[in-house]
Design a protein around this motif. Structure first.
Motif, PDB file in Angstrom:
ATOM      1  N   GLN A   1      14.124  -5.083 -21.508  1.00 21.80           N
ATOM      2  CA  GLN A   1      15.393  -4.361 -21.587  1.00 21.80           C
ATOM      3  C   GLN A   1      16.026  -4.182 -20.211  1.00 21.80           C
ATOM      4  O   GLN A   1      16.830  -3.273 -19.993  1.00 21.80           O
ATOM      5  N   GLY A   2      15.669  -5.071 -19.283  1.00 24.44           N
ATOM      6  CA  GLY A   2      16.267  -5.042 -17.957  1.00 24.44           C
ATOM      7  C   GLY A   2      15.581  -4.128 -16.971  1.00 24.44           C
ATOM      8  O   GLY A   2      15.990  -4.042 -15.813  1.00 24.44           O
ATOM      9  N   GLU A   3      14.509  -3.430 -17.405  1.00 22.41           N
ATOM     10  CA  GLU A   3      13.828  -2.545 -16.470  1.00 22.41           C
ATOM     11  C   GLU A   3      12.961  -3.355 -15.500  1.00 22.41           C
ATOM     12  O   GLU A   3      12.505  -4.448 -15.833  1.00 22.41           O
ATOM     13  N   ARG A   4      12.769  -2.790 -14.322  1.00 23.45           N
ATOM     14  CA  ARG A   4      11.955  -3.454 -13.303  1.00 23.45           C
ATOM     15  C   ARG A   4      10.995  -2.453 -12.677  1.00 23.45           C
ATOM     16  O   ARG A   4      11.359  -1.299 -12.427  1.00 23.45           O
ATOM     17  N   SER A   5       9.777  -2.929 -12.431  1.00 27.06           N
ATOM     18  CA  SER A   5       8.772  -2.105 -11.779  1.00 27.06           C
ATOM     19  C   SER A   5       8.080  -2.910 -10.692  1.00 27.06           C
ATOM     20  O   SER A   5       8.116  -4.148 -10.690  1.00 27.06           O
ATOM     21  N   LEU A   6       7.435  -2.176  -9.782  1.00 27.53           N
ATOM     22  CA  LEU A   6       6.597  -2.785  -8.755  1.00 27.53           C
ATOM     23  C   LEU A   6       5.214  -2.157  -8.876  1.00 27.53           C
ATOM     24  O   LEU A   6       5.075  -0.931  -8.843  1.00 27.53           O
ATOM     25  N   PHE A   7       4.196  -2.993  -9.029  1.00 27.45           N
ATOM     26  CA  PHE A   7       2.815  -2.520  -9.099  1.00 27.45           C
ATOM     27  C   PHE A   7       2.125  -2.933  -7.812  1.00 27.45           C
ATOM     28  O   PHE A   7       2.036  -4.115  -7.491  1.00 27.45           O
ATOM     29  N   THR A   8       1.650  -1.940  -7.060  1.00 26.93           N
ATOM     30  CA  THR A   8       1.062  -2.197  -5.745  1.00 26.93           C
ATOM     31  C   THR A   8      -0.404  -1.795  -5.713  1.00 26.93           C
ATOM     32  O   THR A   8      -0.792  -0.756  -6.251  1.00 26.93           O
ATOM     33  N   VAL A   9      -1.203  -2.638  -5.073  1.00 29.49           N
ATOM     34  CA  VAL A   9      -2.620  -2.370  -4.840  1.00 29.49           C
ATOM     35  C   VAL A   9      -2.867  -2.491  -3.348  1.00 29.49           C
ATOM     36  O   VAL A   9      -2.421  -3.461  -2.720  1.00 29.49           O
ATOM     37  N   THR A  10      -3.542  -1.507  -2.746  1.00 29.24           N
ATOM     38  CA  THR A  10      -3.797  -1.551  -1.310  1.00 29.24           C
ATOM     39  C   THR A  10      -5.291  -1.414  -1.024  1.00 29.24           C
ATOM     40  O   THR A  10      -6.068  -0.929  -1.852  1.00 29.24           O
ATOM     41  N   SER A  11      -5.669  -1.848   0.184  1.00 30.91           N
ATOM     42  CA  SER A  11      -7.080  -1.838   0.561  1.00 30.91           C
ATOM     43  C   SER A  11      -7.248  -1.581   2.051  1.00 30.91           C
ATOM     44  O   SER A  11      -6.408  -1.990   2.859  1.00 30.91           O
ATOM     45  N   ASN A  12      -8.351  -0.925   2.403  1.00 31.12           N
ATOM     46  CA  ASN A  12      -8.752  -0.764   3.797  1.00 31.12           C
ATOM     47  C   ASN A  12     -10.023  -1.543   4.098  1.00 31.12           C
ATOM     48  O   ASN A  12     -10.654  -1.350   5.137  1.00 31.12           O
ATOM     49  N   HIS A  13     -10.407  -2.433   3.189  1.00 33.04           N
ATOM     50  CA  HIS A  13     -11.597  -3.247   3.392  1.00 33.04           C
ATOM     51  C   HIS A  13     -11.343  -4.304   4.467  1.00 33.04           C
ATOM     52  O   HIS A  13     -10.183  -4.611   4.798  1.00 33.04           O
ATOM     53  N   PRO A  14     -12.389  -4.924   5.001  1.00 28.60           N
ATOM     54  CA  PRO A  14     -12.215  -6.036   5.943  1.00 28.60           C
ATOM     55  C   PRO A  14     -11.440  -7.188   5.306  1.00 28.60           C
ATOM     56  O   PRO A  14     -11.409  -7.340   4.078  1.00 28.60           O
ATOM     57  N   ASP A  15     -10.835  -8.011   6.147  1.00 26.21           N
ATOM     58  CA  ASP A  15      -9.975  -9.096   5.661  1.00 26.21           C
ATOM     59  C   ASP A  15     -10.704 -10.028   4.700  1.00 26.21           C
ATOM     60  O   ASP A  15     -10.137 -10.454   3.686  1.00 26.21           O
ATOM     61  N   ALA A  16     -11.955 -10.367   5.011  1.00 26.69           N
ATOM     62  CA  ALA A  16     -12.700 -11.303   4.166  1.00 26.69           C
ATOM     63  C   ALA A  16     -12.913 -10.727   2.764  1.00 26.69           C
ATOM     64  O   ALA A  16     -12.804 -11.437   1.759  1.00 26.69           O
ATOM     65  N   TYR A  17     -13.211  -9.431   2.706  1.00 25.37           N
ATOM     66  CA  TYR A  17     -13.387  -8.766   1.408  1.00 25.37           C
ATOM     67  C   TYR A  17     -12.082  -8.801   0.621  1.00 25.37           C
ATOM     68  O   TYR A  17     -12.077  -9.087  -0.582  1.00 25.37           O
ATOM     69  N   TRP A  18     -10.972  -8.522   1.290  1.00 21.04           N
ATOM     70  CA  TRP A  18      -9.667  -8.503   0.621  1.00 21.04           C
ATOM     71  C   TRP A  18      -9.303  -9.881   0.074  1.00 21.04           C
ATOM     72  O   TRP A  18      -8.814 -10.001  -1.047  1.00 21.04           O
ATOM     73  N   ARG A  19      -9.564 -10.921   0.853  1.00 21.41           N
ATOM     74  CA  ARG A  19      -9.263 -12.276   0.383  1.00 21.41           C
ATOM     75  C   ARG A  19     -10.062 -12.598  -0.871  1.00 21.41           C
ATOM     76  O   ARG A  19      -9.538 -13.181  -1.830  1.00 21.41           O
TER      77      ARG A  19
END
Length: 241
Positions: A127-145
């Motif tokens: 119906q034209g609605e828009r959302s943004l779903f965000t996930v964040t992390s403080n883990h090391p880069d390798a873990y995040w990848r």
């Protein structure tokens, strides 16, 4: 908890939330289950409301939320600006936050423990609605990848399901009856959910690629969603596939 088990557990928890407050509590539970720093659902637009940010559910520290609202960071947050315009995930580390107001904004956010890495998934409703779903992390880069590789599909489905549930609980969408999908529509959705492309589905079902596309389009229409990813997520949540 096994990967598939935690995914379906989270889907069930989102579906069972009776109020927006309970849904926000569920969001906090989901981020702990996936062992990441924060999760956010930000409804940026709804056709029936004049407010440009009609709904915001998040697990960020209250101090950061207050500062964000008081200083109207909606207008300078680069992730919000990119997500409103685009269809693809916005990977924070792949974007340029190294100068100007964006740099200062992210420096402030990290001081509040928001997360060094993050990904934002745009969600577009029927119906034209828009959302943004965000996930964040403080883990090391390798873990995040590795997390991104292992969990992106989960996050995409959870984003659409969370958006749908929030729309209903906020009174922005009516609860519809469970739609009836044909055998071919269900087959195409199930195979899409398993990672098959239209060409592969066509070969396995011995039908044309255009037929596969028509079945998926019909499934989207019956499920009242805008994208095939949303159709898969909704069909999974409704236990149709």
């Amino acid at each position: 908890m096994l990967s598939s088990s935690r995914f379906f557990y989270c889907l069930d928890r989102i579906s069972a939330a009776p109020t927006l407050q309970d849904l926000e509590t569920t969001l906090d539970e989901v981020r702990h289950i996936y062992a990441i720093s924060h999760m956010v659902l930000h409804v940026t637009r709804y056709s029936g409301m004049a407010d440009s940010n009609p709904l915001l559910m998040l697990t960020y520290p209250p101090e950061w939320v207050k500062q964000y609202r008081d200083r109207d960071y909606f207008s300078i947050d680069p992730v919000v600006r990119l997500g409103r315009r685009g269809f693809l995930p916005v990977e924070w580390s792949a974007s340029k936050w190294d100068s100007g107001r964006a740099y200062g904004f992210f420096k402030e956010a990290m001081a509040f423990g928001v997360g060094r890495q993050g990904v934002t998934l745009p969600v577009r409703g029927p119906q034209g609605e828009r959302s943004l779903f965000t996930v964040t992390s403080n883990h090391p880069d390798a873990y995040w990848r590795q997390f991104r590789m292992d969990c992106m599909r989960d996050l995409q489905f959870l984003a659409h399901h969370l958006h749908d549930r929030a729309m209903v609980l906020a009174g922005m969408r009516e609860i519809a009856d469970v739609p009836h999908l044909s055998r071919r529509e269900l087959q195409c959705l199930e195979m899409t959910a398993s990672g098959f492309l239209a060409k592969q589905i066509s070969a396995r079902l011995c039908i044309s690629i255009s037929a596969v596309q028509l079945y998926l389009a019909s499934a989207r229409r019956k499920l009242t969603v805008a994208t095939t990813s949303e159709a898969v997520a909704k069909a999974t949540a409704l236990e149709l596939i």
